[in-house]
Design an enzyme around this catalytic site. Structure first.
Site, PDB file in Angstrom:
ATOM      1  N   SER A  92       0.868  -1.190   0.000  1.00 51.50           N
ATOM      2  CA  SER A  92       0.000   0.000   0.000  1.00 51.50           C
ATOM      3  C   SER A  92       0.898   1.231   0.000  1.00 51.50           C
ATOM      4  O   SER A  92       2.015   1.192   0.535  1.00 51.50           O
ATOM      5  CB  SER A  92      -0.862  -0.005   1.261  1.00 51.50           C
ATOM      6  OG  SER A  92      -1.408   1.281   1.481  1.00 51.50           O
ATOM      7  N   SER A  93       0.391   2.339  -0.541  1.00 49.62           N
ATOM      8  CA  SER A  93       1.233   3.542  -0.587  1.00 49.62           C
ATOM      9  C   SER A  93       1.515   4.101   0.812  1.00 49.62           C
ATOM     10  O   SER A  93       2.424   4.912   0.983  1.00 49.62           O
ATOM     11  CB  SER A  93       0.582   4.614  -1.464  1.00 49.62           C
ATOM     12  OG  SER A  93      -0.704   4.913  -0.997  1.00 49.62           O
ATOM     13  N   CYS A  94       0.735   3.654   1.817  1.00 51.21           N
ATOM     14  CA  CYS A  94       0.994   4.179   3.171  1.00 51.21           C
ATOM     15  C   CYS A  94       2.223   3.553   3.820  1.00 51.21           C
ATOM     16  O   CYS A  94       2.569   3.914   4.943  1.00 51.21           O
ATOM     17  CB  CYS A  94      -0.230   4.013   4.055  1.00 51.21           C
ATOM     18  SG  CYS A  94      -0.596   2.313   4.422  1.00 51.21           S
ATOM     19  N   TYR A 118      -1.264  -0.555  10.041  1.00 46.45           N
ATOM     20  CA  TYR A 118      -1.472  -1.229   8.744  1.00 46.45           C
ATOM     21  C   TYR A 118      -0.182  -1.166   7.924  1.00 46.45           C
ATOM     22  O   TYR A 118       0.227  -2.153   7.305  1.00 46.45           O
ATOM     23  CB  TYR A 118      -2.610  -0.507   8.029  1.00 46.45           C
ATOM     24  CG  TYR A 118      -2.932  -0.985   6.637  1.00 46.45           C
ATOM     25  CD1 TYR A 118      -3.562  -2.206   6.425  1.00 46.45           C
ATOM     26  CD2 TYR A 118      -2.647  -0.180   5.535  1.00 46.45           C
ATOM     27  CE1 TYR A 118      -3.896  -2.611   5.141  1.00 46.45           C
ATOM     28  CE2 TYR A 118      -2.980  -0.583   4.249  1.00 46.45           C
ATOM     29  CZ  TYR A 118      -3.599  -1.804   4.058  1.00 46.45           C
ATOM     30  OH  TYR A 118      -3.923  -2.196   2.786  1.00 46.45           O
ATOM     31  N   LYS A 146       2.088  -4.158   6.258  1.00 44.81           N
ATOM     32  CA  LYS A 146       2.356  -4.249   4.817  1.00 44.81           C
ATOM     33  C   LYS A 146       3.863  -4.227   4.529  1.00 44.81           C
ATOM     34  O   LYS A 146       4.336  -4.932   3.627  1.00 44.81           O
ATOM     35  CB  LYS A 146       1.642  -3.105   4.087  1.00 44.81           C
ATOM     36  CG  LYS A 146       0.129  -3.303   3.996  1.00 44.81           C
ATOM     37  CD  LYS A 146      -0.192  -4.517   3.140  1.00 44.81           C
ATOM     38  CE  LYS A 146      -1.656  -4.721   2.877  1.00 44.81           C
ATOM     39  NZ  LYS A 146      -1.925  -5.924   2.049  1.00 44.81           N
ATOM     40  N   HIS A 161     -12.914   4.464   2.355  1.00 43.14           N
ATOM     41  CA  HIS A 161     -11.973   5.491   1.906  1.00 43.14           C
ATOM     42  C   HIS A 161     -12.758   6.702   1.398  1.00 43.14           C
ATOM     43  O   HIS A 161     -13.977   6.649   1.227  1.00 43.14           O
ATOM     44  CB  HIS A 161     -11.073   4.927   0.792  1.00 43.14           C
ATOM     45  CG  HIS A 161     -10.099   3.912   1.295  1.00 43.14           C
ATOM     46  ND1 HIS A 161     -10.343   2.560   1.213  1.00 43.14           N
ATOM     47  CD2 HIS A 161      -8.899   4.043   1.908  1.00 43.14           C
ATOM     48  CE1 HIS A 161      -9.319   1.910   1.753  1.00 43.14           C
ATOM     49  NE2 HIS A 161      -8.427   2.785   2.182  1.00 43.14           N
TER      50      HIS A 161
END
Ligand code: GFB
Length: 313
Positions: A110-112, A139, A143, A182
């Site tokens: 994920s981009s986070c 999270y 990831k 989201h």
């Protein structure tokens, strides 16, 4: 090195989710056998169940799209679930894949995963160079662990396990629950309901100034199948659309697609999250994939799906 999907048994883990569902749709045009299993068949947080299912079904390849996901509020209010469920399910599937001789595994990040104040646009090399965004660090840590597991198993066992991290996603099969979703599906629903009710205003969380990059899930699925077939390496690959908008601009796009202008009210008791999150997808472009549709086109298609599948049900 290419991976020929012809005749392969490809397990899409998480096929009931938005990403897994899109991957299943995309794989329908490949000459492979797609296998799926719902939570009632195999609980991915149960190592023994995962081992038994994998030993019986013997997939050749896996797209690991199963995850506990949610928007900023869900991440911020249920940190234990986000870190535990994701860590356990990815460890179970990745290890069982190794034990069962799976030829290729594609893990979804994920981009986070990137630092809150990473240089923009964010390159793959910025991973683990700074502190994470607090609203979703739980999270993100899970990831990052999944990406590191793929790299570790590659390094120690020589298996072809790869990773890719999508930017913020939207599309058919999204979660429209206003508490846990989201921003994009939340605003589609809010504008639609305001239109139906004739409400003069729509309330947005935060300040409306954060910048986000959005990718249609069917474009992600196309990129993932491309990577499955043509990428073998330990770089976790960014998958983005390359264009970003403020949350206010996103609301204006959605208002125009839904055909309803309303006053925007900003609820400052809700968090903004990271100020900007634009990924640099030039590594993926260099591999040969660059086909993301525009936000306007993607939102128009998604609003049609929302009207058909969700509104009024
Ligand atoms: O999409 P979102 O929940 O997640 O929020 P993140 C993006 C931005 O939209 C934030 C604002 O600044 C929100 O405050 N926003 C405005 C809203 N109105 C709304 C609304 O009605 N609902 C929601 N949900 N947001 C997530 C991470 O971060 O991004 C996940 O928490 C994951 O872990 C995902 O990485 C891709 O973009 O801030």
């Amino acid at each position: 090195m290419t991976y020929d999907l012809t005749g392969k048994r490809v397990w899409v883990a998480g096929h009931r989710g938005m990403v897994g569902g899109a991957v299943v749709r995309r794989l329908a045009s490949e000459a492979c056998d797609v296998i799926t299993a719902g939570r009632d068949v195999v609980d991915l947080t149960d190592q023994a169940a995962v081992n038994a299912w994998m030993a019986r079904e013997k997939p050749d390849a896996i797209v690991l799209a199963a995850a506990k996901v949610g928007g900023i509020h869900a991440n911020n209010s249920r940190p234990a679930e986000f870190i535990r469920d994701n860590l356990v399910l990815e460890a179970n599937v990745i290890h069982a894949a190794y034990e069962n001789g799976v030829e290729k595994l594609l893990f979804l990040g994920s981009s986070c995963i990137y630092p809150k104040f990473a240089p923009q646009p964010i390159k793959e090399e910025h991973l683990l160079t700074g502190a994470l965004e607090p609203t979703n660090e739980w999270y993100a840590i899970a990831k990052i662990a999944g990406i590191k597991m793929c790299q570790a198993y590659r390094k120690q066992y020589g298996v072809d396990f790869i990773s890719a991290q999508p930017t913020n996603l939207y599309g058919p099969g999204d979660n429209y629950d206003l508490e846990s979703s989201h921003v994009l599906p939340a605003l589609l629903r809010k504008f639609h309901e305001a239109k139906v009710a004739g409400s003069p205003s729509v309330t947005l969380w935060g300040s409306g100034t954060p910048l986000r990059e959005f990718l249609h899930v069917d474009d992600l699925a196309d990129a993932l199948v491309f990577l499955l077939k043509s990428y073998s390496g330990d770089v976790p690959v960014n998958v983005g659309s390359g264009s970003e908008v403020t949350i206010r601009e996103l609301a204006e796009t959605i208002a125009s697609v839904a055909g309803y202008e309303a006053e925007l009210v900003f609820d400052s008791t809700k968090p903004d999250g990271t100020p900007r999150k634009l990924m640099d997808s030039s590594y993926l472009h260099g591999l040969g994939w660059n086909k993301a549709r525009s936000l306007k086109d993607g939102v128009t298609q998604t609003y049609d799906c929302f009207l058909r599948d969700v509104a009024g049900k």
